[in-house]
Motif scaffolding. Structure first.
Motif, short mmCIF file in Angstrom:
data_model
loop_
_atom_site.label_atom_id
_atom_site.label_comp_id
_atom_site.label_asym_id
_atom_site.label_seq_id
_atom_site.Cartn_x
_atom_site.Cartn_y
_atom_site.Cartn_z
N LYS A 130 34.37 -22.66 2.18
CA LYS A 130 32.98 -23.12 2.34
C LYS A 130 32.51 -22.63 3.70
N PRO A 131 32.07 -21.37 3.79
CA PRO A 131 31.73 -20.80 5.10
C PRO A 131 30.63 -21.55 5.84
N SER A 132 29.71 -22.16 5.11
CA SER A 132 28.59 -22.85 5.78
C SER A 132 29.03 -24.10 6.52
N ARG A 133 30.25 -24.57 6.25
CA ARG A 133 30.75 -25.79 6.90
C ARG A 133 31.64 -25.51 8.11
N ARG A 134 31.89 -24.24 8.40
CA ARG A 134 32.87 -23.91 9.42
C ARG A 134 32.45 -24.37 10.82
N GLU A 135 33.37 -25.05 11.51
CA GLU A 135 33.14 -25.47 12.90
C GLU A 135 34.04 -24.74 13.88
N VAL A 136 35.23 -24.34 13.42
CA VAL A 136 36.11 -23.52 14.27
C VAL A 136 36.52 -22.28 13.49
N HIS A 137 36.60 -21.15 14.20
CA HIS A 137 36.94 -19.88 13.55
C HIS A 137 38.41 -19.84 13.15
N VAL A 138 38.65 -19.38 11.92
CA VAL A 138 40.02 -19.14 11.47
C VAL A 138 40.03 -17.76 10.79
N PRO A 139 40.97 -16.89 11.19
CA PRO A 139 41.04 -15.60 10.51
C PRO A 139 41.68 -15.76 9.13
N VAL A 140 40.94 -15.45 8.08
CA VAL A 140 41.46 -15.64 6.72
C VAL A 140 41.65 -14.27 6.05
N ASP A 141 42.84 -14.04 5.51
CA ASP A 141 43.17 -12.74 4.93
C ASP A 141 42.72 -12.62 3.48
N TRP A 142 42.90 -13.68 2.70
CA TRP A 142 42.50 -13.64 1.28
C TRP A 142 41.74 -14.91 0.93
N ILE A 143 40.59 -14.71 0.29
CA ILE A 143 39.77 -15.84 -0.17
C ILE A 143 39.56 -15.68 -1.67
N GLY A 144 39.86 -16.73 -2.43
CA GLY A 144 39.64 -16.69 -3.87
C GLY A 144 38.16 -16.66 -4.19
N PHE A 145 37.47 -17.70 -3.76
CA PHE A 145 36.03 -17.83 -4.00
C PHE A 145 35.36 -18.44 -2.77
N SER A 146 34.22 -17.86 -2.37
CA SER A 146 33.37 -18.48 -1.36
C SER A 146 32.37 -19.34 -2.12
N ILE A 147 32.25 -20.60 -1.73
CA ILE A 147 31.37 -21.50 -2.48
C ILE A 147 30.36 -22.19 -1.56
N PRO A 148 29.24 -22.65 -2.12
CA PRO A 148 28.29 -23.42 -1.33
C PRO A 148 28.85 -24.80 -0.98
N ASP A 149 28.13 -25.54 -0.17
CA ASP A 149 28.61 -26.84 0.31
C ASP A 149 28.44 -27.93 -0.74
N GLU A 150 29.29 -27.85 -1.78
CA GLU A 150 29.31 -28.88 -2.82
C GLU A 150 30.62 -29.63 -2.72
N PHE A 151 30.68 -30.87 -3.20
CA PHE A 151 31.95 -31.58 -3.22
C PHE A 151 32.71 -31.18 -4.47
N VAL A 152 33.81 -30.44 -4.26
CA VAL A 152 34.55 -29.88 -5.40
C VAL A 152 35.91 -30.55 -5.57
N VAL A 153 36.41 -30.49 -6.79
CA VAL A 153 37.72 -31.06 -7.14
C VAL A 153 38.43 -30.10 -8.12
N GLY A 154 39.70 -30.36 -8.33
CA GLY A 154 40.47 -29.59 -9.31
C GLY A 154 41.33 -28.52 -8.67
N CYS A 155 42.29 -27.99 -9.43
CA CYS A 155 43.22 -26.97 -8.92
C CYS A 155 43.86 -27.43 -7.61
N GLY A 156 44.17 -28.70 -7.52
CA GLY A 156 44.83 -29.25 -6.32
C GLY A 156 43.91 -30.06 -5.42
N ILE A 157 42.60 -29.83 -5.55
CA ILE A 157 41.65 -30.51 -4.66
C ILE A 157 41.28 -31.88 -5.22
N ASP A 158 41.28 -32.89 -4.35
CA ASP A 158 41.09 -34.27 -4.79
C ASP A 158 39.76 -34.87 -4.35
N TYR A 159 39.42 -35.93 -5.06
CA TYR A 159 38.42 -36.89 -4.58
C TYR A 159 39.13 -38.22 -4.62
#
Ligand code: PRP
Ligand code: MN
Ligand code: MG
Length: 176
Positions: A130-159
């Protein structure tokens, strides 16, 4: 909160993207005698399991717990190392595997800690960003999907610890 979960990225799209990431990671580490995939518990475990099976490499697995969210929806920015790796990573090729990068505090902290242990290389692969939420820079080598600032779940991600087992990426939508 009463809510529904809508499909945002289908199971087939997720699988296709992970297969591609596996190819890229396989190509990147040709000749390496060991690639350690480090999963950040708990969110990364589902993606890590899928990703490592798409890599034709001598992979080993290790796990770390660095929690910043607890069971709520918002980051406290207080990154705590609750469980360290089991093995030494000095001189090894390391890929940190994450489910999602939000503010960047979790990965920034973990990357800092692991780089002090002198690995041969240190890369990061995340399923979602979620690039729009970034507060500190982290170098990322591989990104599956860049997504907007939505609350997402599934594939390991919880609510609140639920929905990690959904085979797709879902969007949590409040219900009236
Ligand atoms: C979530 C997610 C990432 C982190 C991203 O983990 O899995 O690890 O937050 O947020 P950040 O970029 O703002 O640091 P959480 O702390 O909820 O623990 P979990 O993996 O057990 O769900
Ligand atoms: Mn996590
Ligand atoms: Mg969480």
């Amino acid at each position: 909160m009463k809510h529904n979960v809508e499909v945002m990225i289908s199971e087939a799209e997720v699988a296709a993207r992970i297969a591609k990431l596996g190819e890229e990671i396989t190509a990147r580490y040709q000749g390496s005698d060991e690639v350690v995939m480090i999963g950040l518990l708990r969110g990364s475990c589902v993606f890590l399991a899928d990703l490592c099976r798409q890599c034709e490499l001598p992979i080993t697995l290790d796990f770390m717990t660095a929690s910043s969210y607890g069971s709520g929806m918002h980051s406290t920015r207080d990154v705590r190392i609750l469980k360290d790796l089991d093995d030494d990573i000095k001189g090894k090729d390391i890929v940190i595997v994450e489910d999602i990068i939000d503010t960047g505090y979790t990965l920034n902290k973990v990357r800092e800690i692991l780089s002090l242990r002198e690995p041969k290389s240190l890369a990061i692969c995340t399923l979602l960003d979620k690039p729009s939420r970034r507060e500190v820079h982290v170098p990322v080598d591989w990104i599956g999907f860049s997504i907007p600032d939505e609350f997402v779940v599934g594939c390991g991600i919880d609510y609140a610890q639920k929905y990690r087992n959904l085979p797709f990426i879902g969007k949590v939508v409040p219900q009236e």
